[in-house]
Design a protein around this motif. Structure first.
Motif, PDB file in Angstrom:
ATOM      1  N   ASN A 162       0.831  -1.204   0.000  1.00  0.00           N
ATOM      2  CA  ASN A 162       0.000   0.000   0.000  1.00  0.00           C
ATOM      3  C   ASN A 162       0.866   1.255   0.000  1.00  0.00           C
ATOM      4  N   VAL A 163       0.466   2.234  -0.799  1.00  0.00           N
ATOM      5  CA  VAL A 163       1.206   3.488  -0.924  1.00  0.00           C
ATOM      6  C   VAL A 163       0.279   4.640  -0.570  1.00  0.00           C
ATOM      7  N   GLN A 164       0.669   5.427   0.426  1.00  0.00           N
ATOM      8  CA  GLN A 164      -0.162   6.539   0.882  1.00  0.00           C
ATOM      9  C   GLN A 164       0.683   7.817   0.932  1.00  0.00           C
ATOM     10  N   HIS A 165       0.164   8.905   0.395  1.00  0.00           N
ATOM     11  CA  HIS A 165       0.877  10.178   0.353  1.00  0.00           C
ATOM     12  C   HIS A 165       0.299  11.156   1.373  1.00  0.00           C
ATOM     13  N   PHE A 166       1.204  11.898   2.025  1.00  0.00           N
ATOM     14  CA  PHE A 166       0.805  12.953   2.955  1.00  0.00           C
ATOM     15  C   PHE A 166       1.538  14.235   2.575  1.00  0.00           C
ATOM     16  N   PRO A 167       0.827  15.333   2.374  1.00  0.00           N
ATOM     17  CA  PRO A 167       1.497  16.586   1.993  1.00  0.00           C
ATOM     18  C   PRO A 167       2.230  17.217   3.170  1.00  0.00           C
ATOM     19  N   ALA A 168       3.161  18.091   2.872  1.00  0.00           N
ATOM     20  CA  ALA A 168       3.870  18.827   3.923  1.00  0.00           C
ATOM     21  C   ALA A 168       2.846  19.561   4.781  1.00  0.00           C
ATOM     22  N   ASP A 215      -3.251  13.644  17.683  1.00  0.00           N
ATOM     23  CA  ASP A 215      -2.708  14.567  18.677  1.00  0.00           C
ATOM     24  C   ASP A 215      -2.846  15.993  18.146  1.00  0.00           C
ATOM     25  N   GLU A 216      -3.634  16.797  18.837  1.00  0.00           N
ATOM     26  CA  GLU A 216      -3.866  18.162  18.373  1.00  0.00           C
ATOM     27  C   GLU A 216      -2.620  19.041  18.491  1.00  0.00           C
ATOM     28  N   ASN A 217      -1.650  18.608  19.263  1.00  0.00           N
ATOM     29  CA  ASN A 217      -0.400  19.356  19.418  1.00  0.00           C
ATOM     30  C   ASN A 217       0.761  18.732  18.635  1.00  0.00           C
ATOM     31  N   SER A 218       0.434  17.823  17.747  1.00  0.00           N
ATOM     32  CA  SER A 218       1.462  17.100  17.004  1.00  0.00           C
ATOM     33  C   SER A 218       2.321  18.030  16.159  1.00  0.00           C
ATOM     34  N   ALA A 219       3.599  17.695  16.067  1.00  0.00           N
ATOM     35  CA  ALA A 219       4.470  18.354  15.092  1.00  0.00           C
ATOM     36  C   ALA A 219       3.998  17.941  13.693  1.00  0.00           C
ATOM     37  N   VAL A 220       4.383  18.701  12.686  1.00  0.00           N
ATOM     38  CA  VAL A 220       3.935  18.405  11.319  1.00  0.00           C
ATOM     39  C   VAL A 220       5.131  18.082  10.433  1.00  0.00           C
ATOM     40  N   TYR A 221       4.868  17.291   9.397  1.00  0.00           N
ATOM     41  CA  TYR A 221       5.930  16.947   8.458  1.00  0.00           C
ATOM     42  C   TYR A 221       6.373  18.198   7.684  1.00  0.00           C
ATOM     43  N   PRO A 222       7.677  18.437   7.593  1.00  0.00           N
ATOM     44  CA  PRO A 222       8.174  19.607   6.852  1.00  0.00           C
ATOM     45  C   PRO A 222       8.134  19.421   5.337  1.00  0.00           C
ATOM     46  N   ASP A 223       8.036  18.179   4.891  1.00  0.00           N
ATOM     47  CA  ASP A 223       8.024  17.871   3.457  1.00  0.00           C
ATOM     48  C   ASP A 223       6.907  16.875   3.141  1.00  0.00           C
ATOM     49  N   ASP A 224       6.615  16.723   1.840  1.00  0.00           N
ATOM     50  CA  ASP A 224       5.687  15.674   1.422  1.00  0.00           C
ATOM     51  C   ASP A 224       6.286  14.320   1.809  1.00  0.00           C
ATOM     52  N   VAL A 225       5.458  13.449   2.342  1.00  0.00           N
ATOM     53  CA  VAL A 225       5.949  12.134   2.741  1.00  0.00           C
ATOM     54  C   VAL A 225       5.128  11.021   2.114  1.00  0.00           C
ATOM     55  N   THR A 282       7.902   5.076   6.448  1.00  0.00           N
ATOM     56  CA  THR A 282       7.454   6.442   6.165  1.00  0.00           C
ATOM     57  C   THR A 282       8.679   7.283   5.835  1.00  0.00           C
ATOM     58  N   TYR A 283       8.636   7.979   4.706  1.00  0.00           N
ATOM     59  CA  TYR A 283       9.834   8.700   4.266  1.00  0.00           C
ATOM     60  C   TYR A 283       9.482   9.888   3.379  1.00  0.00           C
ATOM     61  N   SER A 284      10.456  10.757   3.209  1.00  0.00           N
ATOM     62  CA  SER A 284      10.376  11.823   2.204  1.00  0.00           C
ATOM     63  C   SER A 284      11.598  11.694   1.315  1.00  0.00           C
ATOM     64  N   SER A 285      11.446  12.014   0.039  1.00  0.00           N
ATOM     65  CA  SER A 285      12.537  11.848  -0.911  1.00  0.00           C
ATOM     66  C   SER A 285      13.340  13.139  -1.046  1.00  0.00           C
ATOM     67  N   ASN A 286      14.652  12.982  -1.168  1.00  0.00           N
ATOM     68  CA  ASN A 286      15.530  14.141  -1.358  1.00  0.00           C
ATOM     69  C   ASN A 286      15.850  14.391  -2.827  1.00  0.00           C
ATOM     70  N   GLY A 287      15.363  13.496  -3.692  1.00  0.00           N
ATOM     71  CA  GLY A 287      15.568  13.684  -5.128  1.00  0.00           C
ATOM     72  C   GLY A 287      16.982  13.437  -5.608  1.00  0.00           C
ATOM     73  N   ILE A 343      16.757   9.197   0.946  1.00  0.00           N
ATOM     74  CA  ILE A 343      15.459   9.519   1.530  1.00  0.00           C
ATOM     75  C   ILE A 343      15.630   9.809   3.020  1.00  0.00           C
ATOM     76  N   ASN A 344      14.664  10.547   3.582  1.00  0.00           N
ATOM     77  CA  ASN A 344      14.611  10.787   5.012  1.00  0.00           C
ATOM     78  C   ASN A 344      13.591   9.824   5.608  1.00  0.00           C
ATOM     79  N   VAL A 345      14.041   8.932   6.470  1.00  0.00           N
ATOM     80  CA  VAL A 345      13.158   7.918   7.038  1.00  0.00           C
ATOM     81  C   VAL A 345      12.685   8.381   8.419  1.00  0.00           C
ATOM     82  N   TYR A 346      11.352   8.388   8.591  1.00  0.00           N
ATOM     83  CA  TYR A 346      10.747   8.770   9.870  1.00  0.00           C
ATOM     84  C   TYR A 346      10.290   7.510  10.597  1.00  0.00           C
ATOM     85  N   GLU A 347      10.779   7.313  11.796  1.00  0.00           N
ATOM     86  CA  GLU A 347      10.421   6.125  12.568  1.00  0.00           C
ATOM     87  C   GLU A 347       9.119   6.363  13.328  1.00  0.00           C
TER      88      GLU A 347
END
Length: 216
Positions: free
Chosen positions: A110-116, A124-134, A148-153, A157-161
């Motif tokens: 499964n592939v799911q996209h989340f925008p920056a 969590d209403e106080n959650s930090a947000v992704y700085p880039d599209d992930v 979960t990751y964002s691509s550096n092109g 990639i930046n891997v978020y644990e």
């Protein structure tokens, strides 16, 4: 074709040597001619020189025979062709799961996209947000895990644990400056990973399992 050409040249040369000898015997018996031993040595030397030339022509600058060089070229072209019909994104998803996926025995990818700007923890209403599209890759079961990751092109990639599934309620969450410390730490501890090319056949198998999913 080269071998056939050299054979014809060799045959012609031998024939010429023999005919020259015969002709000389019939026109001038007193003329000194090479004996049979000298003729045999000349023919043998000619054969050795011809074989050496043919051997040299059959090798490339890398020391491989022409046939081996052609086989390498065919393998390279075949490798390119097997991925030609797929998009760069499809290939990327498969390669990343092949390298980092917790479970390789999956029935679908499964592939799911989340925008920056998307909360790291949507519950969590106080959650930090992704700085880039992930992108989040996952199997069809919780046991399959996720990546979960964002691509550096640039092949990295930046891997978020981050967890694949978040708890419904968050208790005793530490908040600093209006941001959940836990979620901010997940962003701060991002790991940069170089993506391996992987084996093309395995990449294709995973591409065939890919499914685009909507954000919850």
């Amino acid at each position: 074709m080269k071998g056939k050409k050299n054979f014809l040249t060799l045959a012609g040369a031998v024939s010429m040597l023999l005919s020259t000898t015969g002709c000389a015997d019939s026109t001038d018996e007193e003329t000194t001619q090479p004996n049979e031993t000298e003729q045999a040595e000349s023919i043998e030397e000619f054969i050795e020189d011809t074989e050496q030339i043919e051997s040299d022509e059959s090798e490339t600058s890398e020391g491989k025979t022409y046939s081996e060089f052609e086989e390498d070229q065919e393998e390279t072209e075949k490798s390119k062709d097997i991925l030609a019909e797929y998009s760069n994104d499809e290939i990327e998803y498969a390669r990343i799961w092949l390298q980092l996926g917790p479970n390789q025995e999956i029935s679908e990818l499964n592939v799911q996209h989340f925008p920056a700007g998307t909360p790291v923890n949507p519950k969590d209403e106080n959650s930090a947000v992704y700085p880039d599209d992930v992108v989040q890759l996952s199997g069809s079961r919780l046991v399959d895990g996720s990546v979960t990751y964002s691509s550096n092109g640039n092949g990295t990639i930046n891997v978020y644990e981050v967890p694949y599934r978040w708890e419904t309620t968050m208790s005793e969450v530490e908040v600093v400056d209006g941001v959940s410390v836990y979620t901010q730490n997940l962003l701060d501890e991002t790991e940069v990973v170089s993506v391996d090319v992987g084996e093309d056949a395995s990449v294709v198998e995973l591409i065939e399992l890919e499914r685009m999913t909507e954000n919850n």
